[in-house]
Design a protein around this motif. Sequence first.
Motif, short mmCIF file in Angstrom:
data_model
loop_
_atom_site.label_atom_id
_atom_site.label_comp_id
_atom_site.label_asym_id
_atom_site.label_seq_id
_atom_site.Cartn_x
_atom_site.Cartn_y
_atom_site.Cartn_z
N CYS A 9 34.82 45.26 55.88
CA CYS A 9 35.59 46.38 56.49
C CYS A 9 34.51 47.19 57.51
O CYS A 9 33.50 47.30 57.12
CB CYS A 9 35.86 47.47 55.08
SG CYS A 9 36.44 48.80 55.99
N CYS B 216 33.67 50.97 55.94
CA CYS B 216 32.98 51.26 54.97
C CYS B 216 31.93 50.28 54.52
O CYS B 216 31.22 50.30 53.54
CB CYS B 216 33.72 51.84 53.78
SG CYS B 216 34.64 50.46 53.36
N CYS C 200 38.89 51.66 51.31
CA CYS C 200 39.04 52.94 51.89
C CYS C 200 40.48 52.93 52.58
O CYS C 200 41.11 53.75 53.14
CB CYS C 200 38.05 53.12 52.95
SG CYS C 200 38.05 51.94 54.26
ZN LIG Z 1 36.85 50.03 54.09
#
Ligand SMILES: [Zn+2]
Length: 75
Positions: free
Chosen positions: A8, A11, A33
């Motif tokens: 990601c 995050c 997230c």
């Molecule tokens: Zn994430």
Amino acid sequence: MPIYEYVCQSCKQTFETIRPFSQADAPINCPNCGYLDAKRQISLVNAVSSGKSLTGGSSSCGTCQSGNCGSCGHS
Ligand SMILES: [Zn+2]
């Protein structure tokens, strides 16, 4: 179906997903997230192991580095 690893961009969470090859680069939501900006990662483990095989690790031929000996005639 192959397993793909994603990271990601928001995050930095990494996760694996089984999906069809045709959807390997399709957008995917981060399970951590929910941000729709995960990038597919090239597995470092696979990269290392394939690099070793090129230098004769799993290949039986010490003459060529192609992985099959059709090019050098070695048997
Ligand atoms: Zn994430």
